[in-house]
Write a protein that holds these residues in place. Structure first.
Motif, PDB file in Angstrom:
ATOM      1  N   UNK A 127     -29.671 -18.468 -59.189  1.00  0.00           N
ATOM      2  CA  UNK A 127     -30.007 -17.082 -58.848  1.00  0.00           C
ATOM      3  C   UNK A 127     -29.323 -16.684 -57.541  1.00  0.00           C
ATOM      4  N   UNK A 128     -29.308 -17.589 -56.583  1.00  0.00           N
ATOM      5  CA  UNK A 128     -28.630 -17.337 -55.317  1.00  0.00           C
ATOM      6  C   UNK A 128     -27.128 -17.152 -55.524  1.00  0.00           C
ATOM      7  N   UNK A 129     -26.548 -18.005 -56.350  1.00  0.00           N
ATOM      8  CA  UNK A 129     -25.118 -17.907 -56.659  1.00  0.00           C
ATOM      9  C   UNK A 129     -24.808 -16.583 -57.339  1.00  0.00           C
ATOM     10  N   UNK A 130     -25.660 -16.175 -58.267  1.00  0.00           N
ATOM     11  CA  UNK A 130     -25.467 -14.901 -58.975  1.00  0.00           C
ATOM     12  C   UNK A 130     -25.559 -13.744 -57.992  1.00  0.00           C
ATOM     13  N   UNK A 131     -26.494 -13.809 -57.063  1.00  0.00           N
ATOM     14  CA  UNK A 131     -26.614 -12.764 -56.052  1.00  0.00           C
ATOM     15  C   UNK A 131     -25.334 -12.651 -55.218  1.00  0.00           C
ATOM     16  N   UNK A 132     -24.791 -13.790 -54.817  1.00  0.00           N
ATOM     17  CA  UNK A 132     -23.562 -13.763 -54.016  1.00  0.00           C
ATOM     18  C   UNK A 132     -22.401 -13.157 -54.810  1.00  0.00           C
ATOM     19  N   UNK A 133     -22.321 -13.475 -56.091  1.00  0.00           N
ATOM     20  CA  UNK A 133     -21.268 -12.890 -56.932  1.00  0.00           C
ATOM     21  C   UNK A 133     -21.478 -11.389 -57.068  1.00  0.00           C
ATOM     22  N   UNK A 134     -22.714 -10.969 -57.234  1.00  0.00           N
ATOM     23  CA  UNK A 134     -22.987  -9.531 -57.341  1.00  0.00           C
ATOM     24  C   UNK A 134     -22.656  -8.819 -56.036  1.00  0.00           C
ATOM     25  N   UNK A 135     -22.979  -9.458 -54.936  1.00  0.00           N
ATOM     26  CA  UNK A 135     -22.679  -8.864 -53.634  1.00  0.00           C
ATOM     27  C   UNK A 135     -21.168  -8.676 -53.457  1.00  0.00           C
ATOM     28  N   UNK A 136     -20.415  -9.615 -53.997  1.00  0.00           N
ATOM     29  CA  UNK A 136     -18.956  -9.557 -53.859  1.00  0.00           C
ATOM     30  C   UNK A 136     -18.328  -8.540 -54.803  1.00  0.00           C
ATOM     31  N   UNK A 137     -18.804  -8.482 -56.055  1.00  0.00           N
ATOM     32  CA  UNK A 137     -18.146  -7.648 -57.062  1.00  0.00           C
ATOM     33  C   UNK A 137     -18.822  -6.308 -57.303  1.00  0.00           C
ATOM     34  N   UNK A 138     -20.054  -6.138 -56.883  1.00  0.00           N
ATOM     35  CA  UNK A 138     -20.741  -4.871 -57.106  1.00  0.00           C
ATOM     36  C   UNK A 138     -20.032  -3.683 -56.458  1.00  0.00           C
ATOM     37  N   UNK A 139     -19.524  -3.804 -55.219  1.00  0.00           N
ATOM     38  CA  UNK A 139     -18.831  -2.656 -54.610  1.00  0.00           C
ATOM     39  C   UNK A 139     -17.576  -2.238 -55.382  1.00  0.00           C
ATOM     40  N   UNK A 140     -17.066  -3.104 -56.236  1.00  0.00           N
ATOM     41  CA  UNK A 140     -15.850  -2.792 -56.972  1.00  0.00           C
ATOM     42  C   UNK A 140     -16.128  -2.058 -58.277  1.00  0.00           C
ATOM     43  N   UNK A 141     -17.395  -1.881 -58.654  1.00  0.00           N
ATOM     44  CA  UNK A 141     -17.729  -1.174 -59.887  1.00  0.00           C
ATOM     45  C   UNK A 141     -17.127   0.226 -59.871  1.00  0.00           C
ATOM     46  N   UNK A 142     -16.608   0.621 -60.980  1.00  0.00           N
ATOM     47  CA  UNK A 142     -16.053   1.960 -61.120  1.00  0.00           C
ATOM     48  C   UNK A 142     -14.604   2.067 -60.705  1.00  0.00           C
TER      49      UNK A 142
END
Length: 185
Positions: A127-142
């Motif tokens: 879950x922690x690893x997934x959060x870090x990936x989301x933190x990294x790639x979420x700003x790139x959405x769109x």
């Protein structure tokens, strides 16, 4: 008891290594995937799920061997007679779901308790690893779906504002945008 205790230690080490390798390989190859950020986040979740699946199957194999074949421990309640039953016991223990269909007895109690603790730690880790990936790639959405004409019409200020979260994330990781790793000159 010493056999089940040793098996528990081996199972914990093996499942930690399985999840470590799964997350490490995911981390190493995630940036190389020629897919949009959303698909990268989904790939992280699927990889974590695959790692947990291997861990659950590993424990199921241990139940099958230790309880069904060697007779070290038992289960009361709904009979545990096949590998599929062992797989169900493993999923319930690993996720700490605790249906209560199968109640471990004897040495099986140690094994299910260790699996529950191991599952708790490994699920938290992924879950922690997934959060870090989301933190990294979420700003790139769109950004990957932006139309070329719309992109061309954006002002330099708007493009800079969109890139700012990515730049801040990279600086937080110890990288200066123009110089490589921080402090490398």
């Amino acid at each position: 008891m010493p056999v089940v205790l040793a098996a528990s230690v081996v199972l914990v080490v093996v499942t930690i290594l399985v999840l470590y390798e799964t997350l490490w390989l995911t981390s190493e190859h995630l940036a190389e995937l020629p897919v949009p950020p959303r698909a990268r986040i989904i790939a992280v979740v699927l990889a974590a799920f695959a790692g947990h699946t291997v861990a659950v199957w590993t424990y199921a194999g241990a139940y099958w061997l230790l309880v069904l074949k060697l007779g070290l421990g038992a289960f009361s309640g709904v009979p545990v007679e096949s590998f599929e039953d062992c797989l169900f016991v493993s999923v319930v223990a690993y996720t700490s779901l605790g249906y209560g269909d199968h109640i471990p007895l004897g040495h099986a109690r140690l094994l299910t308790g260790v699996e529950a603790l191991n599952g708790l730690v490994l699920i938290g880790w992924s879950a922690s690893f997934t959060y870090l990936a989301m933190e990294r790639y979420w700003p790139l959405h769109g950004k990957a779906r932006a139309r070329p004409a719309a992109t061309a019409r954006r002002s330099a200020t708007a493009r800079k504002r969109l890139a700012q979260p990515v730049a801040e994330a990279r600086q937080d990781e110890g990288f200066a945008l123009d110089q490589g790793p921080a402090g490398s000159g």
